[in-house]
Enzyme design. Structure first.
Site, PDB file in Angstrom:
ATOM      1  N   SER A  35      32.912  11.237  63.490  1.00 45.81           N
ATOM      2  CA  SER A  35      33.232   9.926  64.065  1.00 45.81           C
ATOM      3  C   SER A  35      34.715   9.821  64.431  1.00 45.81           C
ATOM      4  O   SER A  35      35.194   8.745  64.745  1.00 45.81           O
ATOM      5  CB  SER A  35      32.868   8.813  63.076  1.00 45.81           C
ATOM      6  OG  SER A  35      33.609   8.934  61.874  1.00 45.81           O
ATOM      7  N   HIS A  89      27.501   8.964  59.946  1.00 44.58           N
ATOM      8  CA  HIS A  89      26.574   9.118  58.823  1.00 44.58           C
ATOM      9  C   HIS A  89      25.105   9.193  59.213  1.00 44.58           C
ATOM     10  O   HIS A  89      24.354  10.025  58.694  1.00 44.58           O
ATOM     11  CB  HIS A  89      26.758   7.953  57.844  1.00 44.58           C
ATOM     12  CG  HIS A  89      27.974   8.072  56.991  1.00 44.58           C
ATOM     13  ND1 HIS A  89      28.103   9.013  55.991  1.00 44.58           N
ATOM     14  CD2 HIS A  89      29.143   7.369  56.994  1.00 44.58           C
ATOM     15  CE1 HIS A  89      29.281   8.887  55.407  1.00 44.58           C
ATOM     16  NE2 HIS A  89      29.936   7.901  55.994  1.00 44.58           N
TER      17      HIS A  89
END
Length: 446
Positions: A343, A284
């Site tokens: 991720s 993020h």
């Protein structure tokens, strides 16, 4: 993997409003609870029409509003449509907030100065924060293992027990935790040059330079939050529990991102069933450092404020297919910008292979498309660009039906409800001043 109102009623349609003004029909809708008062007591937003009020009684009517601490949002008088006492009798149209416990007594008191009082209590709209400190109230926790709840929703997110003003806690990670981070960092960073969008790569380089992003160090939220604040106005808030989609999305409206600080178990470094600091910091944060994407994220949050449960569901699904698993076109290639991809080594490889299905990003279709949170996505939505995705999202948000419009004030970090002409005019004047400065800047450059 993490996917990480007050209602102040708007004006009725013009024809309906004219009927209220002229006393043609009684208003009979239900009221909305408002928890925005400083004392925390619930209030109701009321639309009232007081018929045949004598001019000499106006001061008494004002005393009633003052006595009950009514907050008046709109007050309008007209010559009575059907005067009973004299030709100068008035009909009064009022929009105000009153403590819900006082409504009955309040209306009875008004009836002593008016021949008739008719009420329109506005439709219920869910409470939403109006000031950034109201996020302290956005802690609608979901019990993780409650079998009666649907925890497969993409935004059953992590909540915060951190309060605004508290310092961001500094975590001393163990050698084993750092080793887990190292393995994840090495594998993912080897993919980024070929798989991540340019906005991500630019921000990641800056994070390595200024925030201690390296394989032997897990960055601290305090340094990362300061970095984001300087670049896009976003800030991090430590998280500690499952949070409802409504509360999480509301935080985005204030450019606040709920972030975990713990790290996944060392036995499974390439996978985590829940969001962890690898997901937050590697997925993020770099994208939140991009101005275009930061605005995109805030737009989703602003769209959620006061929305129905059905609309929240759609916005959460949009969040899933964009902020978490979004792809975009760049220089003739497809690149990843979603945190769930950036991720996850395995899904990042899969998403840019020839295995999944691709569709153009269209908010209307994306918002209702089934998602997959137990395995890789069978389908990904591709945006023409982040700017194009933002424009499409803003158009989608404008179609969400609400009885009010909202404006975010970046100077006070607060949400302003545009429910009176005066508020709209004030905001417009501020925008005109900014346009003057921009015009002056262009003249200086020419």
């Amino acid at each position: 993997m993490k996917t990480d109102l007050v209602r102040i009623s708007g004006q009725k349609e013009e024809a309906s409003k004219e009927k209220e003004m002229c006393g043609i029909e009684s208003l009979n809708r239900q009221g909305s609870l408002d928890y925005n008062r400083e004392d925390g007591r619930a209030t109701l937003t009321l639309t009232l029409t007081l018929y045949n009020v004598r001019k000499i009684e106006l001061s008494k009517a004002a005393q009633v509003f003052e006595m009950f601490e009514a907050q008046i949002h709109h007050f309008e008088t007209r010559r009575a449509k059907k005067p009973k006492n004299s030709a100068v009798d008035l009909d009064i149209f009022v929009q105000c907030e009153v403590h819900s416990a006082d409504v009955s007594t309040f209306i009875s008191s008004l009836k002593r100065v008016a021949e008739d009082v008719r009420t329109s209590r506005e439709d219920k709209v869910p409470w939403f924060p109006r000031k950034i400190q109201d996020l302290d109230k956005c802690h609608d926790l979901i019990t993780k293992y409650d079998p009666s709840l649907d925890h497969r929703h993409p935004v059953s997110i992590i909540s915060s027990l951190h309060y605004r003003g508290d310092p961001l806690p500094r975590i001393e990670y163990t050698a084993q935790e750092t080793a887990t981070w190292r393995e994840v960092y090495r594998k993912l960073s080897s993919l980024y040059p070929t798989h991540a969008c340019t906005q991500y790569l630019d921000a990641f380089q800056q994070l390595e330079k200024y925030c201690g992003y390296q394989e032997n160090n897990i960055p601290q939220l305090q340094e990362v939050s300061r970095f984001l604040k300087e670049r896009t106005g976003f800030q991090l808030r430590p998280a500690a529990g499952l949070l409802s989609a409504r509360d999480f999305l509301a935080s985005l409206a204030f450019r606040v991102f709920q972030s975990t600080q713990y790290i996944r178990h060392f036995s499974s470094p390439m996978h985590s069933p829940e969001p962890d600091c690898c997901h937050e910091l590697l997925g993020h944060v770099p994208m939140l450092a991009d101005k275009e994407f930061a605005q995109f994220s805030q737009d989703i949050g602003l769209a959620s404020l006061g929305s129905s449960e059905a609309e929240i569901e759609k916005l959460a699904t949009l969040y899933w297919f964009t902020v978490e698993f979004g792809l975009c076109k760049q220089n003739g290639s497809i690149k990843a910008y979603g945190a769930g991809l950036l991720s996850s080594y395995g899904e990042l490889m899969y998403a840019l292979s020839n295995k999944p299905e691709y569709k153009p990003f269209d908010p209307e279709a994306t918002a209702v498309h089934p998602y997959q949170d137990q395995a890789f996505q069978p389908l990904y939505f591709i945006a023409e660009s982040l700017e194009d995705a933002k424009a499409k999202l803003q158009n989608y948000a404008m179609k969400i039906k609400k009885p009010f419009s909202l404006h975010y004030n970046p100077f006070t970090s607060s949400i302003e409800v545009m429910n009176t002409p005066q508020k709209v005019k004030k905001t417009l004047c501020q925008m005109k001043e900014e346009l003057k400065n921009l015009c002056l800047a262009l003249e200086n450059l020419s």
